[in-house]
Write a protein that holds these residues in place. Structure first.
Motif, PDB file in Angstrom:
ATOM      1  N   GLU A  40       0.829  -1.212   0.000  1.00  0.00           N
ATOM      2  CA  GLU A  40       0.000   0.000   0.000  1.00  0.00           C
ATOM      3  C   GLU A  40       0.861   1.259   0.000  1.00  0.00           C
ATOM      4  N   ARG A  41       1.960   1.233   0.725  1.00  0.00           N
ATOM      5  CA  ARG A  41       2.854   2.393   0.723  1.00  0.00           C
ATOM      6  C   ARG A  41       3.436   2.624  -0.671  1.00  0.00           C
ATOM      7  N   PHE A  42       3.809   1.542  -1.348  1.00  0.00           N
ATOM      8  CA  PHE A  42       4.353   1.692  -2.696  1.00  0.00           C
ATOM      9  C   PHE A  42       3.308   2.269  -3.642  1.00  0.00           C
ATOM     10  N   GLU A  43       2.073   1.806  -3.526  1.00  0.00           N
ATOM     11  CA  GLU A  43       1.007   2.316  -4.394  1.00  0.00           C
ATOM     12  C   GLU A  43       0.780   3.808  -4.171  1.00  0.00           C
ATOM     13  N   THR A  44       0.957   4.260  -2.939  1.00  0.00           N
ATOM     14  CA  THR A  44       0.699   5.654  -2.587  1.00  0.00           C
ATOM     15  C   THR A  44       1.882   6.572  -2.889  1.00  0.00           C
ATOM     16  N   THR A  45       3.097   6.103  -2.571  1.00  0.00           N
ATOM     17  CA  THR A  45       4.275   6.979  -2.622  1.00  0.00           C
ATOM     18  C   THR A  45       5.320   6.577  -3.654  1.00  0.00           C
ATOM     19  N   GLY A  46       5.215   5.365  -4.186  1.00  0.00           N
ATOM     20  CA  GLY A  46       6.258   4.876  -5.084  1.00  0.00           C
ATOM     21  C   GLY A  46       7.468   4.316  -4.355  1.00  0.00           C
ATOM     22  N   HIS A  47       7.379   4.162  -3.054  1.00  0.00           N
ATOM     23  CA  HIS A  47       8.470   3.634  -2.229  1.00  0.00           C
ATOM     24  C   HIS A  47       7.914   2.613  -1.248  1.00  0.00           C
ATOM     25  N   PRO A  48       8.756   1.639  -0.845  1.00  0.00           N
ATOM     26  CA  PRO A  48      10.154   1.412  -1.221  1.00  0.00           C
ATOM     27  C   PRO A  48      10.263   0.832  -2.631  1.00  0.00           C
ATOM     28  N   ARG A  49      11.388   1.091  -3.293  1.00  0.00           N
ATOM     29  CA  ARG A  49      11.633   0.627  -4.648  1.00  0.00           C
ATOM     30  C   ARG A  49      12.804  -0.365  -4.684  1.00  0.00           C
ATOM     31  N   ASP A  50      12.772  -1.217  -5.687  1.00  0.00           N
ATOM     32  CA  ASP A  50      13.902  -2.095  -6.009  1.00  0.00           C
ATOM     33  C   ASP A  50      14.355  -2.948  -4.827  1.00  0.00           C
ATOM     34  N   LEU A  51      13.386  -3.538  -4.124  1.00  0.00           N
ATOM     35  CA  LEU A  51      13.717  -4.402  -2.989  1.00  0.00           C
ATOM     36  C   LEU A  51      14.212  -5.760  -3.473  1.00  0.00           C
ATOM     37  N   THR A  52      15.076  -6.377  -2.671  1.00  0.00           N
ATOM     38  CA  THR A  52      15.397  -7.796  -2.770  1.00  0.00           C
ATOM     39  C   THR A  52      14.752  -8.471  -1.569  1.00  0.00           C
ATOM     40  N   THR A  53      13.886  -9.438  -1.805  1.00  0.00           N
ATOM     41  CA  THR A  53      13.226 -10.105  -0.684  1.00  0.00           C
ATOM     42  C   THR A  53      13.642 -11.571  -0.619  1.00  0.00           C
ATOM     43  N   LEU A  54      13.792 -12.057   0.605  1.00  0.00           N
ATOM     44  CA  LEU A  54      14.198 -13.432   0.889  1.00  0.00           C
ATOM     45  C   LEU A  54      13.059 -14.152   1.596  1.00  0.00           C
ATOM     46  N   HIS A  55      12.689 -15.305   1.109  1.00  0.00           N
ATOM     47  CA  HIS A  55      11.576 -16.089   1.674  1.00  0.00           C
ATOM     48  C   HIS A  55      12.054 -17.535   1.822  1.00  0.00           C
ATOM     49  N   PRO A  56      12.660 -17.895   2.960  1.00  0.00           N
ATOM     50  CA  PRO A  56      13.288 -19.224   3.066  1.00  0.00           C
ATOM     51  C   PRO A  56      12.361 -20.405   2.814  1.00  0.00           C
ATOM     52  N   ILE A  57      11.091 -20.294   3.170  1.00  0.00           N
ATOM     53  CA  ILE A  57      10.175 -21.392   2.826  1.00  0.00           C
ATOM     54  C   ILE A  57       9.181 -20.880   1.781  1.00  0.00           C
ATOM     55  N   ALA A  58       8.287 -19.982   2.153  1.00  0.00           N
ATOM     56  CA  ALA A  58       7.374 -19.349   1.179  1.00  0.00           C
ATOM     57  C   ALA A  58       6.555 -18.310   1.920  1.00  0.00           C
ATOM     58  N   ALA A  59       6.023 -17.335   1.184  1.00  0.00           N
ATOM     59  CA  ALA A  59       5.207 -16.297   1.813  1.00  0.00           C
ATOM     60  C   ALA A  59       3.862 -16.199   1.109  1.00  0.00           C
ATOM     61  N   GLY A  60       2.793 -16.573   1.817  1.00  0.00           N
ATOM     62  CA  GLY A  60       1.459 -16.459   1.256  1.00  0.00           C
ATOM     63  C   GLY A  60       1.112 -17.631   0.367  1.00  0.00           C
ATOM     64  N   ASP A  61      -0.191 -17.843   0.169  1.00  0.00           N
ATOM     65  CA  ASP A  61      -0.589 -19.036  -0.568  1.00  0.00           C
ATOM     66  C   ASP A  61      -1.830 -18.852  -1.422  1.00  0.00           C
ATOM     67  N   LEU A  76       8.598  -2.155  -7.246  1.00  0.00           N
ATOM     68  CA  LEU A  76       8.801  -2.444  -5.822  1.00  0.00           C
ATOM     69  C   LEU A  76       9.834  -3.560  -5.672  1.00  0.00           C
ATOM     70  N   LEU A  77       9.631  -4.645  -6.409  1.00  0.00           N
ATOM     71  CA  LEU A  77      10.537  -5.795  -6.331  1.00  0.00           C
ATOM     72  C   LEU A  77      11.542  -5.759  -7.480  1.00  0.00           C
ATOM     73  N   LYS A  78      12.812  -5.912  -7.140  1.00  0.00           N
ATOM     74  CA  LYS A  78      13.855  -6.059  -8.148  1.00  0.00           C
ATOM     75  C   LYS A  78      14.335  -7.502  -8.214  1.00  0.00           C
ATOM     76  N   LYS A  79      14.398  -8.150  -7.053  1.00  0.00           N
ATOM     77  CA  LYS A  79      14.911  -9.512  -6.970  1.00  0.00           C
ATOM     78  C   LYS A  79      14.155 -10.244  -5.867  1.00  0.00           C
ATOM     79  N   ILE A  80      13.829 -11.514  -6.119  1.00  0.00           N
ATOM     80  CA  ILE A  80      13.168 -12.325  -5.095  1.00  0.00           C
ATOM     81  C   ILE A  80      13.853 -13.685  -5.039  1.00  0.00           C
ATOM     82  N   ILE A  81      14.168 -14.123  -3.826  1.00  0.00           N
ATOM     83  CA  ILE A  81      14.829 -15.405  -3.594  1.00  0.00           C
ATOM     84  C   ILE A  81      13.956 -16.199  -2.633  1.00  0.00           C
ATOM     85  N   GLY A  82      13.424 -17.317  -3.113  1.00  0.00           N
ATOM     86  CA  GLY A  82      12.506 -18.079  -2.280  1.00  0.00           C
ATOM     87  C   GLY A  82      12.786 -19.558  -2.293  1.00  0.00           C
TER      88      GLY A  82
END
Length: 537
Positions: A40-61, A76-82
């Motif tokens: 929601e913050r990204f939709e409103t402000t454009g930030h945070p940008r270009d995140l790398t997110t780590l999800h050792p098992i999984a996030a959401g289903d 918002l997302l630049k790289k995702i490692i799951g």
């Protein structure tokens, strides 16, 4: 210091280009409100940008807990490692994260869950990275895909194959997160976290240490606040000195489609007759045959799919407790749950933090693993992690590669081909119409388990289907059993893309498997452990 802030305030703390580690296993332990606030913050402000997110098992289903799809936004997302990703039925709209991966809008990687936790631990201790043999000759190996899921990821490798002490190893550089987003049930005013309503501890402690030790911040989403000093020290899983900010979500779900079940968190034990016994069908026949591979007194890992029903088979046969089940989310013992609650267990003996459960798996401390297959190759390799014609249905490998890397015994189970019309009953299998898609193929699309490496390590590998049982041998796949009612040539040999070896002592599968009544299963006792020289290879 008041650590309690709103989700929006917490989301505003995440800078552009940050590395963010998120603790969850699908819906289990998912800090969904925090992920929603970031989106929601990204939709409103454009930030945070270009995140790398780590999800050792999984996030959401995608079943009531949106998870990573809250932040699956271009820019918002630049790289995702799951370890794995949300999946859905082939008829549904693909999860947003899969649309981004398929569109090459985010560099996406599938690293085995245990290795991802190891990378956090190495970052926390400020060591250079992980040296492991887990993943050799699979999609993890840079001689294959090197964990890359799309072209954007291929441009920036995450793993190297190196020589060390005269042997081949895989090297993963440690990744230090600037932000860790974890979840618990209760916090006191100092940020001490307890997990009394959670179905697993997962890896929140390791993720918090990795962020804190590298100058980052830790945000904990919890269900409720308690007075300082009111929590018992032995119940605190993550101390407040590691927690910077607290976000409260009184409506957080315990796991997928489950608001709260005290049996999942070990607060009560369910009567055994409250667990559903599988209905009689083809999948139950396969699960029964898989159960015949077990030994009493064993510790057995359990994966998703047909094999997840094996604990219920033992229960129906009066053998509950003969085997101790161990699952990657951390539960030890009890009854692993099915469907949306998969990854949880009721009536567990204990909960291990996931990183330590993976250490147990990677070092082959357990006795056997029961897993599924999508494809089996001529060389015995197995694919469970990718089908190009329906990618969002395959969630990735999760802990599969960690578990199978050195497992002493693996039993893979599944249907012999896809789409066959089958009947079962009166002690035999009836194949009314063959499926159009062969699952025994010359070369699997994605190597999740390496047959050649299994042979080299002396692993005991069995494949159980509704119409036959096969063993992996140095000469190829050996057909050892055939279902009653099945024609060897027409229903098995002609339905494989490659020649199968046929045992000169080919047996007919027990007809009792194909009757609705219990089969009278007995399990031989596991041999006693004796001290011996265990290799490190």
């Amino acid at each position: 210091m008041n650590k309690h802030i709103t989700p929006a305030e917490a989301a505003a703390l995440i800078p552009d280009r940050a590395i963010v580690s998120v603790s969850s296993s699908s819906g289990l332990g998912c800090p969904d409100l925090m992920l929603k606030a970031i989106g929601e913050r990204f939709e409103t402000t454009g930030h945070p940008r270009d995140l790398t997110t780590l999800h050792p098992i999984a996030a959401g289903d995608m079943s009531g807990i949106k998870g990573v799809d809250h932040i699956a936004k271009k820019g918002l997302l630049k790289k995702i490692i799951g370890g794995s990703y949300p999946s859905g039925p082939s008829s549904s709209e693909p999860p947003l994260i899969w649309q981004m991966i398929g569109g090459n809008e985010v560099a996406a990687y599938n690293i085995p869950s245990g290795i991802l936790f190891d990378m956090h631990r190495e970052a926390a201790a400020k060591r250079p990275g992980v040296l492991t043999k887990v993943g050799l000759d699979t999609f993890v190996d840079p001689e294959r895909e090197g964990c890359a899921m799309n072209a954007a990821a291929e441009a920036e490798p995450v793993v190297k194959r190196i020589r060390f002490e005269g042997e081949d190893w895989l090297y993963f550089k440690a990744i230090a997160p600037q932000v860790a987003i974890i979840r618990a049930t209760t916090t006191d005013e100092r940020g001490n976290l307890t997990y009394e309503h959670e179905g697993a501890y997962l890896g929140g402690l390791d993720q918090a240490l990795a962020a804190r030790n590298n100058g980052g911040i830790v945000i904990a989403q919890v269900k409720r606040l308690a007075k300082e000093g009111s929590l018992k020290p032995h119940d605190v899983r993550i101390p407040g000195v590691l927690v910077d900010y607290i976000v409260v979500d009184p409506d957080q779900k315990q796991t997928t489609q489950t608001l709260y079940d005290p049996a999942i968190s070990g607060e009560i034990f369910r009567p055994l007759d409250s667990f559903r016994v599988p209905e009689f069908n083809i999948q139950k026949v396969i699960a029964r045959r898989v159960a015949q591979e077990l030994q009493s007194g064993s510790a057995v890992n359990l994966g998703f799919g047909i094999s997840a029903n094996v604990p219920r088979i033992l229960m129906e046969e009066g053998l509950h407790g003969a085997v101790t089940w161990v699952i990657e989310q951390g539960a030890v013992g009890g009854v692993p749950l099915l469907d949306f609650a998969f990854g949880c267990a009721s009536n567990a003996d204990a909960f291990m933090p996931s990183p330590y459960q993976f250490t147990y798996f990677q070092g082959a401390g357990f006795d056997a693993s029961l897993l599924s297959f999508l494809e089996i190759g001529r060389d015995g390799s197995v694919n469970v992690s990718r089908l190009s014609f329906r990618p969002h249905v395959t969630a990735g490998a999760g802990g599969f590669v960690d578990i199978t890397a050195r497992a002493k015994k693996i039993v893979f189970s599944g249907m012999f081909n896809a789409g066959a019309k089958l009947g079962v009953g009166e002690g035999r299998l009836v194949i009314e119409k063959e499926g159009k898609l062969k699952k025994l193929v010359n070369a699997v699309e994605h190597v999740t388990f390496s047959g050649p490496r299994g042979i080299a390590q002396g692993q005991d590998i069995t494949y159980v289907t509704e119409r036959c049982v096969m063993k992996l041998t140095p000469d190829g796949l050996l057909l050892t059993e055939i279902a009653p009612g099945v024609d060897l040539e027409a229903h098995i040999l002609d339905q494989s893309e490659f020649p199968l070896l046929v045992s000169d002592r080919l047996k007919v599968m027990d007809a009792a498997l194909f009757h609705e009544a219990p089969v009278g299963l007995t399990l031989p006792a596991k041999a006693r452990r004796v001290l011996g020289g265990a290799g490190h290879g």
